[in-house]
Design a protein around this motif. Sequence first.
Motif, short mmCIF file in Angstrom:
data_model
loop_
_atom_site.label_atom_id
_atom_site.label_comp_id
_atom_site.label_asym_id
_atom_site.label_seq_id
_atom_site.Cartn_x
_atom_site.Cartn_y
_atom_site.Cartn_z
N ASN A 1 13.93 0.16 0.68
CA ASN A 1 13.72 -0.26 2.02
C ASN A 1 12.71 0.72 2.49
O ASN A 1 12.81 1.74 2.97
N ASN A 2 11.40 0.49 2.47
CA ASN A 2 10.23 1.04 2.62
C ASN A 2 9.35 0.73 3.79
O ASN A 2 8.53 1.48 4.41
N ALA A 3 9.54 -0.49 4.18
CA ALA A 3 8.35 -1.08 5.17
C ALA A 3 8.60 -0.28 6.50
O ALA A 3 9.79 -0.02 6.98
N GLY A 4 7.49 0.02 7.32
CA GLY A 4 7.52 0.59 8.33
C GLY A 4 6.42 0.62 9.25
O GLY A 4 5.15 0.36 8.46
N ILE A 5 6.54 0.77 10.24
CA ILE A 5 5.14 0.65 11.31
C ILE A 5 5.46 1.80 12.25
O ILE A 5 6.51 2.58 12.24
N LEU A 6 4.31 2.10 13.07
CA LEU A 6 4.33 3.32 14.05
C LEU A 6 4.06 2.91 15.48
O LEU A 6 2.71 1.89 15.56
N ARG A 7 4.86 3.12 16.30
CA ARG A 7 4.22 3.01 17.83
C ARG A 7 4.49 4.38 18.57
O ARG A 7 5.38 4.48 19.26
N ASP A 8 3.57 5.29 18.18
CA ASP A 8 4.02 6.75 18.79
C ASP A 8 3.52 6.68 20.26
O ASP A 8 2.54 6.34 20.75
N THR B 1 -1.67 -12.17 3.38
CA THR B 1 -0.87 -12.10 2.02
C THR B 1 -1.63 -11.20 1.19
O THR B 1 -1.29 -10.94 -0.03
N SER B 2 -2.78 -10.85 1.29
CA SER B 2 -3.60 -10.27 0.26
C SER B 2 -3.12 -9.04 -0.39
O SER B 2 -3.19 -8.57 -1.55
N ALA B 3 -2.79 -8.03 0.44
CA ALA B 3 -2.09 -6.70 0.11
C ALA B 3 -0.83 -7.03 -1.09
O ALA B 3 -0.93 -6.39 -1.95
N ALA B 4 0.29 -7.85 -0.73
CA ALA B 4 1.14 -8.05 -1.72
C ALA B 4 0.37 -8.65 -2.92
O ALA B 4 0.68 -8.15 -4.13
N ASP B 5 -0.36 -9.51 -2.64
CA ASP B 5 -0.88 -10.17 -3.98
C ASP B 5 -1.65 -9.37 -4.95
O ASP B 5 -1.60 -9.30 -6.10
N ALA C 1 1.02 -1.21 -0.23
CA ALA C 1 -0.04 0.05 0.00
C ALA C 1 0.86 1.19 -0.07
O ALA C 1 2.14 1.16 0.10
N GLY C 2 0.34 2.46 -0.22
CA GLY C 2 0.89 3.60 0.05
C GLY C 2 2.20 3.87 -0.70
O GLY C 2 2.11 3.69 -2.13
N LEU C 3 3.15 4.37 -0.35
CA LEU C 3 4.47 4.89 -1.07
C LEU C 3 4.86 3.57 -1.72
O LEU C 3 5.44 3.70 -2.95
N GLY C 4 5.04 2.40 -0.79
CA GLY C 4 5.58 1.09 -1.57
C GLY C 4 5.00 0.53 -2.82
O GLY C 4 5.81 0.24 -3.65
N ARG C 5 3.55 0.76 -2.64
CA ARG C 5 2.72 0.43 -4.01
C ARG C 5 2.98 1.14 -4.78
O ARG C 5 3.42 0.87 -5.94
N ALA C 6 3.15 2.60 -4.74
CA ALA C 6 3.55 3.52 -5.88
C ALA C 6 4.73 3.10 -6.48
O ALA C 6 4.91 3.33 -7.55
N TYR C 7 5.77 3.12 -5.55
CA TYR C 7 7.03 2.73 -6.37
C TYR C 7 7.20 1.53 -6.75
O TYR C 7 7.52 1.40 -8.22
N LYS D 1 -2.28 16.84 -2.63
CA LYS D 1 -0.91 16.71 -3.44
C LYS D 1 0.14 15.98 -2.46
O LYS D 1 1.10 15.30 -2.92
N LEU D 2 -0.27 15.57 -1.16
CA LEU D 2 0.49 14.60 -0.36
C LEU D 2 0.33 13.23 -0.86
O LEU D 2 0.20 12.29 -0.07
N LYS D 3 0.40 13.02 -2.09
CA LYS D 3 0.19 11.61 -2.54
C LYS D 3 1.36 10.90 -2.79
O LYS D 3 2.47 11.51 -3.18
N PRO D 4 1.44 9.38 -2.86
CA PRO D 4 2.74 8.73 -2.86
C PRO D 4 3.14 9.19 -4.30
O PRO D 4 4.50 9.32 -4.47
N GLU D 5 2.45 9.40 -5.32
CA GLU D 5 2.84 9.55 -6.77
C GLU D 5 3.79 10.85 -6.74
O GLU D 5 4.53 11.09 -7.75
N PHE D 6 3.68 11.88 -5.90
CA PHE D 6 4.59 12.92 -6.00
C PHE D 6 5.89 12.81 -5.42
O PHE D 6 6.78 13.29 -5.62
N VAL D 7 6.07 11.53 -4.78
CA VAL D 7 7.28 11.25 -3.90
C VAL D 7 7.94 10.11 -5.11
O VAL D 7 9.20 10.35 -5.07
N ALA D 8 7.11 9.40 -5.61
CA ALA D 8 7.83 8.34 -6.40
C ALA D 8 8.91 8.67 -7.42
O ALA D 8 9.95 8.04 -7.67
N PRO D 9 8.50 9.73 -8.24
CA PRO D 9 9.79 9.93 -9.42
C PRO D 9 11.02 10.32 -8.79
O PRO D 9 11.95 9.75 -9.44
#
Lengths: 402, 910
Positions: free
Chosen positions: B590-597, B541-545, B508-514, B704-712
């Motif tokens: 290396n994009n995988a990440g989680i949050l525990r604030d 497994t569904s996200a990656a698939d 999902a998110g940035l990783g998917r856009a990349y 505009k805070l979309k992953p597509e703006f970071v991917a290039p």
Amino acid sequence: MATGIRDKVAIIGMGCTRFGERWDMGGEELMVEAFTECIKDAGLEKNDIQAAWLGTCIDEVNVGKAAVPLSTSLRLPFIPVTRVENYCASGTESFRGAVYAVASGAYDICLSMGVEKLKDTGYGGLPGGGSSSGSLIWLWWPNLTAPGAFAQLASAYAAKYGIKDQDLKRAMAQVSVKSHENGVLNPKAHLRKKVTIDQVMAAPIIAHPLGLFDCCGVSDGAACAIVTTVEKAKDMGFKNPVTVKALQVALSSGEEIAFNNWDGDHFMTTDKCSTKAYEEAGITNPREEISMMELHDCFSITELVTYEDMHISERGQAWKDSLDGFYNMDGKVPCQVDGGLKCFGHPIGASGLRMIYEMYLQLLGRAEERQLENPQYGLTHNLGGFPAQNVCAISILGLYNN
Amino acid sequence: MIGITSYGGYIPRLRLDRMSIFQSMGWFAPAIVMVAQGERSFCNWDEDSLTMAVAAARDCLIGKDKSKVDGVFLCSTTLPFLDRLNAGILKTALNLKDELEAADFTSSERAGTTGLIQALSSVRGGDKKQVLVTATDKRLTKAAYFYEMWFGDGAASLLVGDTDVIAEFMGSYTVTYDFVDHFRGSSRAVDYMWEERWVRDNGYSKIIPQAVNGLFRKLSISMDDVDRFVFPCFFKAEHRKIASKLGATPEKVMDNMHEVCGETGAAHPLVMLVQALQEAEPGDRILAAGFGQGCDVMYFKVTDAIRDLAQRRGIKGALANKKTTDNYLKFLKFRDLIQTEMGIRAEAPTQTAMTVLWRKRDMLLGMVGGKCTKCGTPQFPRSSMCVNPECEEVNSQEPYEFAGIPAKVKTFTGDMLAVSVDPPHIYGMVQFEGGGRFMADFSDCELSEVYVGQPVEITFRRRYVDEQRGFSGYFWKAVPIPGEKPAAGAAEEIRFDDQVAIVTGAGAGLGRAYALELAERGVKVVVNDLGGAPDGTGGNTSAADKVVEEIKALGGDAVANYDSVATAEGGQSIVDSAIQAFGKVDIVINNAGILRDKTLAKMEPENWDAIIDVHLKGAYNVSRPAFIKMRENGYGRIILTTSAAGLYGNFGQTNYSAAKMGLVGFMNTVKLEGDKHNIRVNTVAPVAATRLTEDILPPEMLEKLKPEFVAPLVLYLCSEKCQESGMILNAGMGYFNRAAIVTGPGTAVGDGSRIPTLEEIHQKWDAINDLTGATEFPNVTASMGPILDAFSPKKKEAPDDSGGGLTVKAVFEGMQAAFRADAAAGVDVVFQWDISGDQGGSWNVVIKDGACEVNEGSHSSPTTTLKMADEDFLKMISGELNAMSAYTGGKLKIEGDLMKSQLVEKLFKL
């Protein structure tokens, strides 16, 4: 099953006029000058020639239509003479006619003549178009000139490979500098003066980004060849004659100018034509096997991108090879060893045969100051029309036993 | 309701500064200065009244159904043909249906309003549904004349009909007199004028009021019922006076446009009316008059529908699109009023075959090509056999209009040899969106502004004039739309042929856009995703698939992987799946990440560890096995993901900030270890939508805070093109900047032999802290430079120049002798030295095959360029200045291959 032209036909005589602004000569005189050298070289009588081909292109000036200008100029005795016209490939087409005629067994000895008298127009460059270029084309094609048509290669090539304008300009300049270096050594060349990269780059613009020294000259000239079968040549005492290894022509299908895939940076025709020619000649690694080339350097950028279409430079790398001197006289594959169109100018019908003439001299070791060491295969290339729609002709020559 | 249903306008881009006429010809006609205000429009050399009419009419038809137009009226006194229906050419250029009525309205300045009234009448009578009225004029005058000042070129177009009326027609009134203020004999190019005072006092001032008052009586209205009063009159003062006499207050009066374009003849009332409509609000009432051998007046009420009219250029837009010149001679040349030598080349024959023009009328006049019904390929021209080499179907093409389709420059040149009125003649290949291309003449542009990839508009222009036969030929040209020319190389396509990438957290998110962007460019992708919740819990497994399916649907190649990056086994398994599926790995993101604030006080060890495991150890776990494979291949690109939270701090994210900054340190060393294997590593800090940014940013920016703006940027860092390593880049919303760790110049405290006291530290605190002149260090060794420099024993003062000491020139002359051939085995480099200052100059040192050659001047392709001031250079040579500190202190600038510069010390006994 077709077997190709390899080693079926030998060149037994050639002639070539001095190229230049031959104000004192018309097409007739030029043809006689070339023929006189050629027939002497072959050691034949005129009446030995059984059929002839004339390659010439532009009607507006020059010799007029049909093959009559050749048959009457040389006083050929009521034999078959054919005129061919295929843009800048006209000279090679004339050669192809003669070569195929002897290969077919229809004749033993044929003449191929190419001639163009350009300097009767009253202005520089090639004659312009208007409604003389067909009844429809001129109504919608841009008002283009040859330099403008070819200059566009540079814009597309630079954009495709991300080359800075100045870098490409320098690589193009080196193409011309190298040809001028070679032309100095050739008494038959029109322009016989060295130029420097800085001079080339500083020259006035003709069609952006091509400057004056990126363009070949405009001149008058004629060249011709007498061909026969290898067997007949041997009978006549030519022990190891120059033979035709490949002779290929490829024309645009219209795809470049109207379909969506071509990027405008190279010649689709040349890319395919060279592949077929190598196959016909049995060449598998042209970068290693081709000893010398005469490419159609109507403009520096044409020659530059053709290095790639010849599959000698990698795509996007020709400009670097040029700057590295790969195509210089002392480089790996010397190109325009006689000075090229750059120094000879481009009397259209004559150019293809002029190129073959240089290969012939080199292969026979008769190229004097320009002589390369033990050349194996020589390649000539003509490109007629415009990058977006054109005719490509390639010949490969070598000694029969090479 | 009937009335105006649409409008369009065209004013040529070229404007002549009127003072330039006076500056050139004031010596001859000083009085013309009186009307030399502002600028007048004038046609490019390839424009005439017909081409302007086509442009205005095309503008008018935007968003309208062309098939409904059943009448075409063309109004002008300067049409190219006396006998050949000019409206017929217009109709063909617009590609309108054949079953319609077309007429030319001509021979009076009032032709535009007369044509409009006729159109309105025929619609009101029910005879027609929609009539297109276009008025245009390009009037010639002799040089240095009032009228040359007053006149301008332009066109306007109105569609008249009974549906979607934007200005309801209320009525009209006309008076006709044979009032000859000027005339143009049938064989003449220019007008013959009578005295202006009489024209003004007996013409404009009497005839216009008579017609206006006539209409007022007829409709029982007065000037109070008028909001906008539109009428032409190039006498500026008289224009105001007539309006005022009729009771129109100044704000009601439409400006006569003298300063911005001049009077456009038969087109002018319509040009001004279009201008008025562009400014109008629903409910506005417009009175429009045209003058010439009498006067036409019309009254309109603007409706609500005007708000629904599609966006168009109109007169307002055309006025804004301008190129002003003060080159009066160019103006004269473009109007063929001076004869220049065009050369013999210009004598090329120009006879047009009418049979060809008839057969190809839609192609030549209408820019209609073909679209293959079998393969769908658009092509120009339409031909019997499809041009697609995969298709080549015979007689399969239906007409396809190219005129309105956006196109881009594919190739171009500026030709100085081609015959041209405005050299260089610019032309090139243009390619249409959706397919189709043609080699086009360009117009309305400067060569310096044209570039490959530039958008162009296709426009109808006059291509040639056959002077011998009095025939004008037309075709379409490309007009480049001005824009920012990309830097050299920017247009280059960056390719990833046959490459393999691993993207972690790609579900999902940035990783998917990349992953999708990489796949789009032909990269084979390992889509890794654990499929967990944002806090890292759970997994399926569904996200990656899903992403793999998306890639495959687009024709790409991808495999899914569900391992966790948080363990070494997981990392190895991710890399293994790339090797198994595709045989290698070129790219790791290396994009995988989680949050525990949590705030520090509440941050339990499990929250701390979970974050460190995924972010910091995760990058190590995946990058290490990948690095080993990349090293074998001699190529690799590794991307790490950091965050502004780590770089700058963010409340409640100690765990995340520490992990993210840890990655920067990881990168700094991987950069050094990967360098010689062509493995580049960089770090990206994506700007993402957070609660914080939601509060600060307006909604359109949040969008505009979309992953597509970071991917290039990330894709660029993954490409072979990118040679940088060790960069930290912020990316988001299309904005990119670099963050770096810089070090201040600092200061020595004490002499280095004794331990400084803390009081001394306090004393020098400002100097220690100062970041002025701060620099970046490529590695730890470099960071030692200033320290070593500060405490290395000072050398003797350099000898005076007068003392015949070391000179830059002498150093280079001696360089050959100092060359150590034994150290140069296999070295193939060119050092370019550019020394500035009095002793400055350029030298290049070519080292190849164990030999060294020193030349004066610049080398065309140096490996490394070193730039220094002469003084610093001599200091460095004499050992006074440490090379490393010269570099880190900015005294030595190195371009090109930085690593190769280190060879200098090895290769020379300096």
